[in-house]
Design a protein around this motif. Structure first.
Motif, mmCIF file in Angstrom:
data_model
loop_
_atom_site.group_PDB
_atom_site.id
_atom_site.type_symbol
_atom_site.label_atom_id
_atom_site.label_comp_id
_atom_site.label_asym_id
_atom_site.label_seq_id
_atom_site.Cartn_x
_atom_site.Cartn_y
_atom_site.Cartn_z
ATOM 1 N N VAL A 1 1.013 -1.124 0.248
ATOM 2 C CA VAL A 1 0.017 0.178 0.105
ATOM 3 C C VAL A 1 0.712 1.376 -0.122
ATOM 4 C CG1 VAL A 1 -1.650 1.397 1.282
ATOM 5 C CG2 VAL A 1 -2.041 -1.059 1.189
ATOM 6 N N ARG B 1 2.064 1.754 -3.481
ATOM 7 C CA ARG B 1 0.876 2.227 -4.176
ATOM 8 C C ARG B 1 0.955 3.825 -4.138
ATOM 9 N NH1 ARG B 1 -4.493 0.265 -2.421
ATOM 10 N NH2 ARG B 1 -5.149 2.210 -1.761
ATOM 11 N N VAL B 2 0.639 4.110 -2.804
ATOM 12 C CA VAL B 2 0.634 5.517 -2.452
ATOM 13 C C VAL B 2 1.754 6.436 -2.831
ATOM 14 C CG1 VAL B 2 0.291 7.223 -0.512
ATOM 15 C CG2 VAL B 2 -1.182 5.066 -0.610
ATOM 16 N N TRP C 1 1.049 9.284 -5.368
ATOM 17 C CA TRP C 1 1.635 10.687 -5.265
ATOM 18 C C TRP C 1 2.458 11.484 -6.223
ATOM 19 C CZ3 TRP C 1 1.151 13.484 -0.081
ATOM 20 C CH2 TRP C 1 1.897 14.458 -0.142
ATOM 21 N N LEU D 1 0.032 12.084 -9.139
ATOM 22 C CA LEU D 1 -1.014 13.339 -8.872
ATOM 23 C C LEU D 1 -0.131 14.732 -8.741
ATOM 24 C CD1 LEU D 1 -3.690 14.368 -7.759
ATOM 25 C CD2 LEU D 1 -3.290 13.554 -5.511
ATOM 26 N N TYR D 2 0.936 14.664 -8.252
ATOM 27 C CA TYR D 2 1.864 16.037 -8.138
ATOM 28 C C TYR D 2 2.182 16.242 -9.425
ATOM 29 C CZ TYR D 2 4.400 19.858 -6.435
ATOM 30 O OH TYR D 2 4.822 21.044 -6.651
ATOM 31 N N ILE E 1 -1.124 17.773 -10.796
ATOM 32 C CA ILE E 1 -1.536 19.247 -10.240
ATOM 33 C C ILE E 1 -0.489 20.232 -10.673
ATOM 34 C CG2 ILE E 1 -1.289 20.423 -7.955
ATOM 35 C CD1 ILE E 1 -2.620 17.909 -6.609
ATOM 36 N N LEU F 1 -1.925 23.640 -12.585
ATOM 37 C CA LEU F 1 -1.872 25.017 -11.761
ATOM 38 C C LEU F 1 -0.922 25.971 -12.792
ATOM 39 C CD1 LEU F 1 -0.762 24.091 -8.374
ATOM 40 C CD2 LEU F 1 -2.849 25.192 -8.971
ATOM 41 N N LEU G 1 -5.148 9.943 -8.264
ATOM 42 C CA LEU G 1 -6.017 9.781 -7.103
ATOM 43 C C LEU G 1 -6.423 8.479 -7.017
ATOM 44 C CD1 LEU G 1 -8.284 12.992 -8.206
ATOM 45 C CD2 LEU G 1 -7.010 12.515 -6.126
ATOM 46 N N ILE H 1 -3.603 6.537 -4.992
ATOM 47 C CA ILE H 1 -3.927 6.773 -3.564
ATOM 48 C C ILE H 1 -5.122 6.632 -2.916
ATOM 49 C CG2 ILE H 1 -3.777 8.953 -2.103
ATOM 50 C CD1 ILE H 1 -2.021 10.518 -3.974
ATOM 51 N N LEU H 2 -6.141 6.541 -3.373
ATOM 52 C CA LEU H 2 -7.594 6.433 -2.649
ATOM 53 C C LEU H 2 -7.940 4.591 -2.933
ATOM 54 C CD1 LEU H 2 -9.670 9.265 -4.038
ATOM 55 C CD2 LEU H 2 -8.582 8.827 -1.649
#
Lengths: 165, 541
Positions: free
Chosen positions: A21, A24-25, A29, A32-33, A36, A40, A87, A90-91
């Motif tokens: 896990v 995976r996270v 991450w 996702l970054y 993002i 932005l 996402l 992470i989720l």
């Protein structure tokens, strides 16, 4: 479906499950970054990266860069694809699907800038690579996660796939 | 899913999930909180740094608006003298490319879909001009110019053309013609002032290529003639249209880099073409070239020479080599940014160090006179600064324009980067507090950064890097030469509509400063001495 979720009944020790896990996270991450930062930055585009492409498939990537419509699509997939994959990982949501999606994106990144003999790229890299680079390792990491899924135990997939029945 | 799984699920069903399983299902959600916290913190940090930098370097974000002339629909009638390499480029920039050029651009865009030069060209503004006369001493070129002049529809060689432009054997008849309002002069330098003066006397507006004149005396004569005739004069330094130059000017005026004490500008090329060793055209001979007319301004006449005709830039009789040809571009950019004017003194060095090997094709009969490696140091006592020019025609090492000040320095090409100096007085507090990092630019300007750039040849890239080829307006890529001619044409319209004296960006005053500066360098080299400019008496000593 069963095949897609192969391994859900595997029993991991708590130690094994936790590390899988965390892995995976962490990959989630990273995705996702990347997504993002692109959301932005309104000026972000993949064009420079695509034009810098080398190796066997560079023609394909440069072709994308030259077509405004394709470029728009590729930019969209990068910005929102990276975010969604991040996402998902992470989720633990539709994790297997996003894991495959992530591998596909990474395959494109790898093939656009393959670390093969005779090619140097303008995009700076912080290490030295021959054939194997961090993109390829991350892809292998996702492959491992695909074969050792965890989201049915830790992740939102627990609810979705159980509620369904 | 299989029965076995279904059964298992239904047993453990929604109601059957225990608290522990629900918590495990939600366990990774807090990670998103950490991501949001980190991302927001990072964005705030960057925003803070940017707003702090913006207080330091507050340059306008709008597109530069250089001039606003009346937009009447009056058509301007043009005559062109000289259809060599540059003449052909000027006609193309004015909207009259030779059909072969159109075909080449079209073919390149088909071969390589990222090559957008053909589309760029078709999208170039129509200047509402007509070419009524052309003149060149080489018959092949005057006929080629006539066909280009007929190509107002920007078609390939298969198009239909109505050749309206008259071919003038002697340029004097062209500048006297009633159906011509303005002339573009793209001949060798030894003709520039004579043609421009004669045209001005006939009331024609003048666009002349650099270097403005071949000698000091001609620069004075031309300045007086243009002022007397009250016509619109533009010198061909298209760098005047480069957006990064305009940004650099704004930055200097706002004192971003403090007191400037040293400026370094350079030329680097490394090909026969770049060193003016051009091909000899197969149709060229004594019957197709009016050699007598070509040599008319020369004090000492030379026998017919194809080498001299095509490679005229290599001899003092026709031009001034690096100083007139390439130093002038660099000087004019700095003059545009900093209003330097004429220097107090010039020293020069260099020589013919590379292009002297006959076997390698560097020359046919005569070794060049003008140097291929050339350095000049200009001093401006009132401004407390030195302008250094350094050139090699036999090495491609790329060097930008560097403007050095006590508080910072700028590196200027088509892009502009400004850095703070680590020992700066002005920025010392901001460097100490980490707001300014001396190794990162405090300002970067990249024109058209969102655009896909077309594939360009090395020579094109060289020019583009120096702002000599392309600039961007509203994110659209345009040819600076086109913008420069456009400014001239619109200034002519304004002058005809209002009767006022109009000075475009590279007007006769700028041209005079350019010419005198270049000639000081040439004299310093040829006479191997320091050359001074006597400001009060306006003469070289």
């Amino acid at each position: 479906m069963k095949r897609f979720f192969r391994g859900i009944n595997q029993d991991y020790s708590n130690y094994q499950l936790s590390i899988l896990v965390v892995f995976r996270v962490m990959i989630g991450w990273h995705f996702l970054y990347e997504g993002i930062t692109k959301i932005l930055n309104p000026n972000w585009t993949s064009v420079g990266y695509l034009l810098d492409s080398g190796g066997l498939f560079s023609g394909f990537f440069k072709f994308i860069a030259a077509s405004p419509e394709l470029l728009k699509l590729v930019d969209f997939i990068n910005i929102y694809g990276l975010t969604a994959i991040g996402l998902g990982l992470i989720l633990g949501l539709f994790t297997q699907l996003f894991t495959l999606g992530g591998m596909l994106l990474l395959a494109f990144y790898y093939l656009s800038h393959p670390p093969i003999i005779g090619f140097n790229y303008a995009i700076p890299s912080e290490g030295n690579y021959l054939f194997v680079n961090k993109t390829l390792i991350e892809m292998a990491g996702l492959w491992v996660l695909y074969l050792f899924p965890t989201s049915m135990k830790i992740g939102l997939d627990t609810f979705i796939f159980k509620v369904k029945n | 899913m299989s029965d076995k799984v279904d059964n298992k699920n239904s047993e453990a069903g929604k109601e059957g999930m225990n608290r522990r399983e629900v918590l495990k299902g939600l366990a990774t959600i807090p990670v998103l909180g950490a991501m949001a916290y980190g991302a927001i913190k990072k964005v705030r940090f960057e925003d803070n740094r940017k707003s702090n930098l913006k207080q330091v370097v507050n340059l306008s974000s709008e597109d530069p608006n250089m001039y606003s002339y009346s937009k009447s629909d009056r058509q301007i009638r043009i005559g062109l003298i000289g259809f060599g390499i540059r003449g052909e480029q000027l006609m193309r920039a004015a909207g009259f490319a030779h059909p072969e050029v159109i075909d080449n651009l079209k073919e390149a865009s088909v071969k390589n879909s990222s090559d957008k030069r053909y589309d760029d060209y078709l999208n170039q503004d129509n200047l509402n001009i007509v070419i009524n006369g052309v003149s060149d001493v080489f018959d092949y070129r005057s006929e080629r110019a006539q066909l280009a002049a007929a190509n107002e529809d920007r078609e390939g060689i298969s198009g239909s053309f109505l050749k309206k432009a008259k071919i003038y054997k002697n340029w004097r008849d062209l500048v006297a013609a009633d159906d011509i309002d303005a002339v573009i002069i793209a001949t060798p330098d030894h003709w520039h002032s004579k043609m421009a003066i004669e045209a001005a006397r006939h009331g024609k507006h003048v666009y002349v290529e650099k270097a403005m004149t071949r000698t000091i005396e001609e620069a004075f004569e031309l300045k007086n003639a243009i002022k007397e005739a009250n016509i619109v004069f533009q010198l061909g330094h298209q760098g005047r249209q480069t957006e990064s130059n305009l940004k650099a000017r704004e930055a200097i005026n706002k004192g971003v880099i403090g007191n400037v004490n040293l400026i370094e500008v350079c030329t680097n090329r490394n090909s026969p073409n770049g060193a003016w060793v051009y091909d000899i055209h197969p149709d060229a001979n004594e019957n197709t070239i009016d050699w007598q007319q070509f040599e008319e301004p020369c004090e000492v006449k030379h026998p017919f020479s194809l080498e001299r005709f095509f490679r005229w830039r290599c001899w003092w009789d026709y031009g001034t080599g690096l100083s007139g040809d390439l130093l002038t571009h660099e000087y004019d950019a700095i003059n545009q940014i900093m209003d330097l004017g004429i220097p107090d003194s010039a020293v020069a060095s260099g020589g013919v160090y590379f292009y002297k090997d006959k076997k390698a094709g560097h020359y046919i009969n005569e070794v060049r006179e003008v140097p291929d490696v050339f350095q000049v140091s200009f001093d401006y006592k009132d401004r407390d600064l030195t302008l250094l020019y350094s050139a090699s025609l036999a090495s491609n090492m790329e060097r930008g324009k560097m403007i050095m000040g006590h508080d910072g320095y700028m590196d200027l090409g088509n892009t502009l980067n400004i850095y703070a100096d680590r020992e700066s007085t002005k920025y010392s507090d901001k460097i100490k507090t980490g707001i300014i990092k001396p190794d990162l630019p405090i300002y970067t300007f990249i024109p058209g950064r969102n655009n896909v750039d077309a594939v360009s040849s090395p020579t094109e890239q060289y020019f583009a890097g120096r702002g000599l080829l392309y600039t961007y307006r509203s994110g659209k890529r345009v040819d600076t030469t086109h913008l420069h001619i456009k400014e001239w044409i619109e200034a002519i319209r304004e002058s005809l509509d209002t009767g006022k004296t109009i000075l475009p960006s590279c007007n006769i005053n700028m041209g005079f400063q350019e010419a005198i500066t270049a000639h000081m360098a040439t004299i310093a080299y040829r006479e191997q001495r320091t050359v001074f400019w006597d400001k009060e008496n306006e003469k070289i000593v």
